[in-house]
Design an enzyme around this catalytic site. Structure first.
Site, PDB file in Angstrom:
ATOM      1  N   HIS A   1       0.827  -1.201   0.000  1.00  0.00           N
ATOM      2  CA  HIS A   1       0.000   0.000   0.000  1.00  0.00           C
ATOM      3  C   HIS A   1       0.864   1.254   0.000  1.00  0.00           C
ATOM      4  O   HIS A   1       0.479   2.281  -0.540  1.00  0.00           O
ATOM      5  CB  HIS A   1      -0.965  -0.009   1.195  1.00  0.00           C
ATOM      6  CG  HIS A   1      -2.112  -0.947   0.987  1.00  0.00           C
ATOM      7  ND1 HIS A   1      -2.267  -2.105   1.676  1.00  0.00           N
ATOM      8  CD2 HIS A   1      -3.139  -0.890   0.094  1.00  0.00           C
ATOM      9  CE1 HIS A   1      -3.349  -2.734   1.248  1.00  0.00           C
ATOM     10  NE2 HIS A   1      -3.895  -2.024   0.285  1.00  0.00           N
TER      11      HIS A   1
ATOM     12  N   ARG B   1     -10.340   3.912  -1.474  1.00  0.00           N
ATOM     13  CA  ARG B   1      -9.782   3.199  -0.318  1.00  0.00           C
ATOM     14  C   ARG B   1     -10.014   4.066   0.921  1.00  0.00           C
ATOM     15  O   ARG B   1      -9.221   4.970   1.193  1.00  0.00           O
ATOM     16  CB  ARG B   1      -8.287   2.965  -0.500  1.00  0.00           C
ATOM     17  CG  ARG B   1      -7.916   1.957  -1.572  1.00  0.00           C
ATOM     18  CD  ARG B   1      -6.403   1.730  -1.567  1.00  0.00           C
ATOM     19  NE  ARG B   1      -6.002   0.592  -2.359  1.00  0.00           N
ATOM     20  CZ  ARG B   1      -5.566   0.671  -3.614  1.00  0.00           C
ATOM     21  NH1 ARG B   1      -5.491   1.837  -4.219  1.00  0.00           N
ATOM     22  NH2 ARG B   1      -5.200  -0.418  -4.262  1.00  0.00           N
TER      23      ARG B   1
ATOM     24  N   ARG C   1     -15.187   1.685  -1.111  1.00  0.00           N
ATOM     25  CA  ARG C   1     -14.837   0.380  -0.555  1.00  0.00           C
ATOM     26  C   ARG C   1     -14.891   0.481   0.958  1.00  0.00           C
ATOM     27  O   ARG C   1     -14.347   1.414   1.551  1.00  0.00           O
ATOM     28  CB  ARG C   1     -13.424  -0.034  -0.971  1.00  0.00           C
ATOM     29  CG  ARG C   1     -13.041  -1.352  -0.317  1.00  0.00           C
ATOM     30  CD  ARG C   1     -11.720  -1.865  -0.756  1.00  0.00           C
ATOM     31  NE  ARG C   1     -10.628  -1.141  -0.144  1.00  0.00           N
ATOM     32  CZ  ARG C   1      -9.350  -1.403  -0.393  1.00  0.00           C
ATOM     33  NH1 ARG C   1      -9.041  -2.345  -1.265  1.00  0.00           N
ATOM     34  NH2 ARG C   1      -8.392  -0.729   0.193  1.00  0.00           N
TER      35      ARG C   1
ATOM     36  N   GLU D   1     -10.709 -10.883  -4.398  1.00  0.00           N
ATOM     37  CA  GLU D   1      -9.267 -10.790  -4.156  1.00  0.00           C
ATOM     38  C   GLU D   1      -8.740 -11.968  -3.342  1.00  0.00           C
ATOM     39  O   GLU D   1      -7.570 -12.011  -2.981  1.00  0.00           O
ATOM     40  CB  GLU D   1      -8.907  -9.451  -3.507  1.00  0.00           C
ATOM     41  CG  GLU D   1      -9.740  -9.049  -2.327  1.00  0.00           C
ATOM     42  CD  GLU D   1      -9.382  -7.650  -1.805  1.00  0.00           C
ATOM     43  OE1 GLU D   1      -8.419  -7.047  -2.295  1.00  0.00           O
ATOM     44  OE2 GLU D   1     -10.086  -7.185  -0.886  1.00  0.00           O
TER      45      GLU D   1
ATOM     46  N   ASN E   1      -4.073  -7.185  -6.648  1.00  0.00           N
ATOM     47  CA  ASN E   1      -2.930  -7.059  -5.727  1.00  0.00           C
ATOM     48  C   ASN E   1      -2.976  -8.170  -4.685  1.00  0.00           C
ATOM     49  O   ASN E   1      -1.972  -8.819  -4.401  1.00  0.00           O
ATOM     50  CB  ASN E   1      -2.957  -5.704  -5.011  1.00  0.00           C
ATOM     51  CG  ASN E   1      -3.026  -4.560  -5.984  1.00  0.00           C
ATOM     52  OD1 ASN E   1      -2.654  -4.724  -7.136  1.00  0.00           O
ATOM     53  ND2 ASN E   1      -3.511  -3.417  -5.542  1.00  0.00           N
ATOM     54  N   ASP E   2      -4.168  -8.367  -4.133  1.00  0.00           N
ATOM     55  CA  ASP E   2      -4.301  -9.434  -3.143  1.00  0.00           C
ATOM     56  C   ASP E   2      -4.548 -10.787  -3.803  1.00  0.00           C
ATOM     57  O   ASP E   2      -4.053 -11.800  -3.327  1.00  0.00           O
ATOM     58  CB  ASP E   2      -5.434  -9.107  -2.168  1.00  0.00           C
ATOM     59  CG  ASP E   2      -4.963  -8.114  -1.118  1.00  0.00           C
ATOM     60  OD1 ASP E   2      -3.880  -8.335  -0.560  1.00  0.00           O
ATOM     61  OD2 ASP E   2      -5.653  -7.118  -0.881  1.00  0.00           O
TER      62      ASP E   2
ATOM     63  N   ARG F   1       2.652  -9.891  -0.444  1.00  0.00           N
ATOM     64  CA  ARG F   1       2.914  -8.766  -1.346  1.00  0.00           C
ATOM     65  C   ARG F   1       3.869  -7.734  -0.742  1.00  0.00           C
ATOM     66  O   ARG F   1       4.341  -6.837  -1.434  1.00  0.00           O
ATOM     67  CB  ARG F   1       1.587  -8.088  -1.760  1.00  0.00           C
ATOM     68  CG  ARG F   1       0.847  -7.425  -0.652  1.00  0.00           C
ATOM     69  CD  ARG F   1      -0.585  -7.065  -1.042  1.00  0.00           C
ATOM     70  NE  ARG F   1      -0.743  -5.692  -1.461  1.00  0.00           N
ATOM     71  CZ  ARG F   1      -1.921  -5.085  -1.600  1.00  0.00           C
ATOM     72  NH1 ARG F   1      -3.036  -5.746  -1.356  1.00  0.00           N
ATOM     73  NH2 ARG F   1      -2.010  -3.848  -1.967  1.00  0.00           N
TER      74      ARG F   1
ATOM     75  N   CYS G   1      -9.711  -3.517 -10.197  1.00  0.00           N
ATOM     76  CA  CYS G   1      -9.182  -2.302  -9.566  1.00  0.00           C
ATOM     77  C   CYS G   1      -7.801  -2.518  -8.958  1.00  0.00           C
ATOM     78  O   CYS G   1      -7.264  -1.624  -8.316  1.00  0.00           O
ATOM     79  CB  CYS G   1     -10.165  -1.766  -8.530  1.00  0.00           C
ATOM     80  SG  CYS G   1     -10.477  -2.932  -7.199  1.00  0.00           S
TER      81      CYS G   1
HETATM   82  C1  PEP Z   1      -6.270  -5.253  -4.527  1.00  0.00           C
HETATM   83  O1  PEP Z   1      -6.024  -6.056  -3.638  1.00  0.00           O
HETATM   84  O2  PEP Z   1      -6.032  -5.456  -5.733  1.00  0.00           O
HETATM   85  C2  PEP Z   1      -6.858  -3.946  -4.200  1.00  0.00           C
HETATM   86  C3  PEP Z   1      -7.237  -3.107  -5.131  1.00  0.00           C
HETATM   87  O3  PEP Z   1      -6.936  -3.619  -2.883  1.00  0.00           O
HETATM   88  P1  PEP Z   1      -5.695  -3.108  -2.006  1.00  0.00           P
HETATM   89  O4  PEP Z   1      -4.526  -2.885  -2.914  1.00  0.00           O
HETATM   90  O5  PEP Z   1      -6.139  -1.864  -1.327  1.00  0.00           O
HETATM   91  O6  PEP Z   1      -5.477  -4.235  -1.061  1.00  0.00           O
HETATM   92 MG    MG Z   2      -6.844  -5.746  -1.696  1.00  0.00          MG
END
Ligand code: PEP
Ligand code: MG
Length: 576
Positions: A195, A302, A338, A435, A458-459, A469, A506
């Site tokens: 993040h 977020r 979210r 995710e 991302n997750d 990550r 996203c």
């Molecule tokens: C993701 O996990 O792809 C996402 C958009 O959420 P974050 O990066 O805030 O965990």
């Molecule tokens: Mg996420």
């Protein structure tokens, strides 16, 4: 002589500036016992030091730019209040009078008394507030000891053209870094999908993470060029290199002007398929950038930044006002809020001590465990739905039980609002982030109960590949093109198509032009990304023929070997 260190770039830009390598401050006062006739002067010296520290902090408070998130000012206000409290401004004077201590030692004694009280508090969050005591005590000690200023103290130093070199940074610290005037940063650890990195990218701060040996090779005040696009930092670059970067800057400016001309153009492929390009935002101020790129709304807000850098949760009213400000600025375009994704690298009270934070009490799990944290947000979201195109999205769902639990809470609030005459949109769309692999595998079942899905790559990548990550030791395994990841993405898109509900993406993959054509070929029609990437993605969309993608994308999705997949991507991206 110039030196080049490599890492992983987290945005496209280049920053040039002087290194600031913070040293841990050791403020250890010595103990003296003063004769009676010096006590009055020592008392006066202490009072002057408190005043000077207070003035310094007020100076910083006054320089905060108007568009700064409110929590930064609130943080400084808390420290100002603490400085004015008798426990810090008067109690040390008693030590001076009674024990004949020197001012610095008297302050240290009082600090120990206060910290001992905090340490007995059971609540782990409140216990950590002793850090605030230390922070305030140190700022007074610094005046008393006339300590030199080579310390990072985001609250007390305004810098310009400096590049921060540190071990690692928390997402909450990024906001302060920007306010302090740093033009870039380098971390020894960290990953490009943390993040922290995502925030840096959204703020347009050139940065490099995972630069091994950075703190060993970079000295205070070294001239640095952070080239985030090439993932390299140059230490003491020579005239030739500086010249090259001046050229690069003009080239980048020309490129941006060319991209700007795409703002008014529709996001459609050469064979007229309309694609929706939306923006991800972290704070209300990001809306300026969203509108500047003419994004089709916000696909991911977020909301957790509102909770960081402060001692208490924002009230329902504060959240409502925050959302309303964004809804109004969007002028009819959709806002996808979210619900809280605290936990893991964005700790909130308990939970940050989790055995494995990424798999622990995070996001919807934390919210369902702490209704006092969750309900004000749900109420604020529902209230703001009366004022524009508002959608609500739930992160980190791993099964239907959690989803039903959230939907049930929403029903309760709707019933209460109807009873009390509070206006809201009864049709407000509710969606889920996909995710967690379990959610992707269950996408059909989710579709039955929801209005939309949004893939959080991302997750999804970290959980599918069991690769944290945040951990730079296993970054090499983090692979958006892993066939297992692509399979889960495809399953989610297909489930949405079958149920005729929209599926967006996203995660960072949505804003990375290396994947745009592949995702289009897989049937993705909605992308939400860092607004700074939006026009670049639009350029790719507008240069793509959907029909031409079918065969190469099918070939890629059948491939299992890494090299074969990479070769297919090269073919798909031909001409970019
Ligand atoms: C993701 O996990 O792809 C996402 C958009 O959420 P974050 O990066 O805030 O965990
Ligand atoms: Mg996420």
């Amino acid at each position: 002589m110039s030196l080049a260190l490599s890492g992983v770039g987290v945005s496209n830009g280049v920053a040039t500036g002087r290194a600031h390598v913070p040293q841990r401050e050791v403020l250890e006062p010595s103990e003296y016992v003063l004769p009676q006739h010096l006590l009055a002067e020592e008392e006066a010296r202490f009072v002057r030091a408190v005043n000077a520290a207070r003035q310094r902090l007020k100076g910083v408070r006054n320089q905060i730019p108007v568009n700064t998130p409110v929590e930064i000012a609130a943080f400084i206000d808390t420290h100002l209040l603490m400085m004015e409290d008798d426990a810090l401004s008067k109690a040390p004077i008693k030590f001076i009078k009674k024990h004949h201590y020197n001012a610095a030692w008297a302050l240290k004694m009082q600090r120990d008394v206060l910290v001992a009280v905090f340490e007995q508090i059971e609540d782990p969050y409140l216990r950590t507030r002793k850090d605030d005591v230390d922070h305030v005590v140190n700022s007074i000690l610094r005046v008393l000891l006339q300590s030199d200023d080579e310390i990072i103290d985001p609250l007390e130093q305004q810098r310009s053209d400096a590049i921060l070199v540190v071990d690692d940074l928390a997402p909450a610290e990024i906001m302060q870094i920007r306010q302090r005037g740093f033009v870039g940063f380098i971390t020894e650890h960290g990953s490009p999908v943390s993040h922290t990195a995502i925030l840096a990218r959204n703020l347009g701060i050139p940065a490099l993470v995972s630069v091994r040996g950075a703190k060993r090779y970079i000295q205070q005040n070294d001239l640095l060029v952070v080239d985030a696009r090439e993932s390299v930092v140059l230490v003491d670059p020579d005239a030739l290199l500086l010249d090259y970067y001046r050229g690069r800057r003009s080239e980048d400016e020309r490129h941006h002007v060319a991209l700007d001309s795409l703002k008014q153009c529709p996001a459609e492929t050469t064979d007229q398929y309309a694609i929706t390009l939306q923006a991800n935002i972290e704070v209300a101020e990001d809306i300026a950038c969203v509108n500047a790129t003419m994004a089709a709304g916000v696909g991911l807000y977020r909301t957790e930044m509102l909770y960081l850098n402060r001692a208490d949760a924002p009230s329902e009213e504060e959240q409502f006002e925050n959302y309303l400000q964004i809804v109004r600025a969007l002028n009819g375009k959709p806002l996808t809020i979210r619900t809280l994704d605290l936990g893991a690298d964005k700790p909130w009270r308990e939970g940050f001590n989790a055995v494995n934070p990424a798999l622990g009490l995070r996001a919807v799990r934390l919210c369902l465990k702490e209704p006092a944290l969750f309900m004000p947000q749900l109420r604020a979201v529902l209230r703001v739905s009366a004022f524009g195109d508002v959608r609500m999205m739930i992160p980190m769902l791993s099964g239907l039980t959690e989803l039903q639990h959230v939907l049930h809470l929403m029903d309760e609030i709707r019933a209460e609002f109807s009873r009390d005459g509070i206006v809201f949109n009864p049709e407000m769309p509710v969606g889920a982030m996909i995710e967690v692999p379990a959610a992707a595998l269950m996408a059909d079942a989710f579709c039955e109960q929801l209005d939309f899905l949004s893939i959080g790559t991302n997750d999804l990548i970290q959980y599918t590949l069991a690769t944290d990550r945040l951990d730079d030791e296993v970054n090499y395994l983090y692979d958006a093109l892993h066939p297992a990841v692509l399979k889960l993405i495809q399953m989610t898109i297909d489930a949405g198509r079958r149920a005729a509900i929209p599926v967006a993406m996203c995660g960072e993959m949505a804003g990375d032009t290396r994947y745009t054509r592949l995702l289009l070929g897989m049937g993705l029609k909605q992308f939400s990304m860092n607004p700074r990437a939006l026009l670049e993605v639009k350029r790719v969309v507008r240069s793509t023929s959907m029909c031409a993608l079918t065969a190469p994308v099918e070939r890629l999705l059948r491939a299992t070997a890494h090299d074969e997949i990479a070769a297919c991507v090269t073919v798909i991206n031909e001409g970019l």
